[in-house]
Each structure stands twice: as C-alpha cells, then as structure tokens.
Design a protein around this motif. Structure first.
Motif, PDB file in Angstrom:
ATOM      1  N   GLY A 154       0.808  -1.212   0.000  1.00  0.00           N
ATOM      2  CA  GLY A 154       0.000   0.000   0.000  1.00  0.00           C
ATOM      3  C   GLY A 154       0.840   1.261   0.000  1.00  0.00           C
ATOM      4  O   GLY A 154       0.460   2.275  -0.603  1.00  0.00           O
ATOM      5  N   LEU A 193      -3.563   0.697  -4.075  1.00  0.00           N
ATOM      6  CA  LEU A 193      -3.936   1.166  -2.739  1.00  0.00           C
ATOM      7  C   LEU A 193      -5.239   0.516  -2.275  1.00  0.00           C
ATOM      8  O   LEU A 193      -5.362   0.092  -1.110  1.00  0.00           O
ATOM      9  CB  LEU A 193      -4.072   2.689  -2.757  1.00  0.00           C
ATOM     10  CG  LEU A 193      -4.365   3.375  -1.425  1.00  0.00           C
ATOM     11  CD1 LEU A 193      -3.270   3.088  -0.413  1.00  0.00           C
ATOM     12  CD2 LEU A 193      -4.543   4.870  -1.623  1.00  0.00           C
ATOM     13  N   SER A 196      -4.518  -3.092  -1.358  1.00  0.00           N
ATOM     14  CA  SER A 196      -3.795  -3.211  -0.087  1.00  0.00           C
ATOM     15  C   SER A 196      -4.736  -2.968   1.093  1.00  0.00           C
ATOM     16  O   SER A 196      -4.642  -3.653   2.131  1.00  0.00           O
ATOM     17  CB  SER A 196      -2.637  -2.216  -0.053  1.00  0.00           C
ATOM     18  OG  SER A 196      -1.711  -2.480  -1.083  1.00  0.00           O
ATOM     19  N   LEU A 197      -5.634  -2.036   0.972  1.00  0.00           N
ATOM     20  CA  LEU A 197      -6.611  -1.802   2.040  1.00  0.00           C
ATOM     21  C   LEU A 197      -7.521  -3.024   2.236  1.00  0.00           C
ATOM     22  O   LEU A 197      -7.835  -3.409   3.376  1.00  0.00           O
ATOM     23  CB  LEU A 197      -7.444  -0.563   1.729  1.00  0.00           C
ATOM     24  CG  LEU A 197      -6.716   0.784   1.807  1.00  0.00           C
ATOM     25  CD1 LEU A 197      -7.637   1.911   1.347  1.00  0.00           C
ATOM     26  CD2 LEU A 197      -6.226   1.051   3.224  1.00  0.00           C
TER      27      LEU A 197
END
Length: 212
Positions: A154, A193, A196-197
């Motif tokens: 991330g 991103l 990754s979250l």
C-alpha cells in the motif's frame, strides 16, 4: 523763332563722367558686401545642417545598437526558456514512468514486502507458546505477516498515486506519451492502494479459523 539747344562743352562732359565713377564704385562695393553676406549666411546654414546630420547619424547608430541588444536579450531568453522547458519535460517524463513502475509493483508485490512478511511470521512463532490457542497462533504467525505485506504494498501504491497526480498537474509537456503514462501510473497506484486496504482489513479473504 526756335531757340537753339545749348551744347555741352567738353569740360561739362568730363565732370559728369567723374561724378558717375564714385556712384559706380559705391554700387560695386554694396554688391560685393551683399554677396559676402550671402556667402556667410550659406556657410552658417551649412554649419547648422552638418551637426544635425551628425546627430541623426548618431541617433541611428544608437538605435541600431539598441536593436542588437534587444535581439541578443531575446535570444538569451529563448535559449533559457528552451533549456528550462527541456529539463522540465525530462522530469515530467521520468515521473510518469516511475509512477507506472511503482503502480505495477504495488499490484504484484515486492521483494521487500515478502521478506518483511516472512520475518513477521517468524516473530509470531517465537512469541506464541504451546499454551496459545490455534486462533492466536494463526493471527500471530499468518495474520500479522499478511497485514504487514499489505502495508508495504500500500505504501508503494500511495507513492505511485502521488507521483502520477503530480505529473498530470504539471504543465503540458512536449512529448505526447508523457501524460498517458502519468495517468496510467496514477490509476495503477489507486488500484494498488485499494487492494492493499482490502488485504489489510481482510475484505477479500478472511483469516483461516479452526473448527469448533
């Protein structure tokens, strides 16, 4: 009876001629004086015109020098602008390519994230003992390593998103492919991103659990 005209004597003729000579001399002198005055006036006018012509030549020379200075200054400005524009275009292109590379790395994973994840799993094994439950062991050995890997990926995705956005915000470069690359890097960073979250909060797959 008609009167007889009087005839002039030689003495009278000589006296009249002598009286006419001074008048002729005076007229000649006045004519010469007038001619001298006219010549002096012409010389003065010529002297007045000569400095004016010299001043005009000096002004033209000054204008020519000023024009040359302005041309040199304009050339220097153009050269500086070209150098600045080329350096700015190179930086924008490099930022766009870097954003794409970081976005791809964020989606596929990095060597550093894998190594840090394995290290975190080993730390979890050392921390848990025989008395720990299966869920605690799974969380310490597998879950923490998984979350750390998601954090590292991330971070790369966030950097790619920021660099791509900056490259897009910069003035339009001369190379046509720079802006599409910057846009692609920003999009890949955003996708990385989001992934990754989802990994960090276990949205895509929950942690394994033991049967009750």
């Amino acid at each position: 009876m008609n009167p007889t005209p009087e005839t002039e004597t030689p003495e009278q003729t000589t006296a009249a001629a002598n009286d006419a000579k001074p008048l002729a001399k005076d007229l000649s002198k006045e004519t010469a004086d007038g001619t001298a005055e006219d010549t002096a006036t012409k010389d003065t006018a010529t002297e007045d015109v000569a400095p004016t012509a010299e001043a005009a030549d000096g002004s033209a020379a000054d204008h020519a020098v000023d024009d040359e200075d302005e041309d040199d200054a304009a050339y220097d400005d153009d050269a500086t602008a070209a150098a600045t524009g080329s350096s700015g275009g190179l930086g924008t292109a490099a930022a766009a390519v870097l954003a794409v590379c970081l976005g791809v790395v964020a989606l596929t994973g990095t060597w550093s994230s894998r190594v840090l994840g394995e290290r975190q799993g080993l730390v979890g094994q050392l921390k848990t003992g025989q008395s720990a439950t299966a869920e605690q062991q799974i969380s310490a050995i597998y879950g923490d390593a998984w979350h750390l890997t998601a954090l590292v990926n991330g971070g790369f995705a966030l950097v790619a998103l920021i660099i791509g956005a900056i490259a897009l915000a910069l003035p339009r470069p001369r190379t046509a492919w720079v802006r599409p690359f910057a846009l692609a890097g920003a999009v890949l960073g955003l996708l990385g991103l989001l992934m990754s979250l989802g990994m960090y909060f276990d949205l895509f797959a929950a942690l394994p659990s033991t049967a009750s």
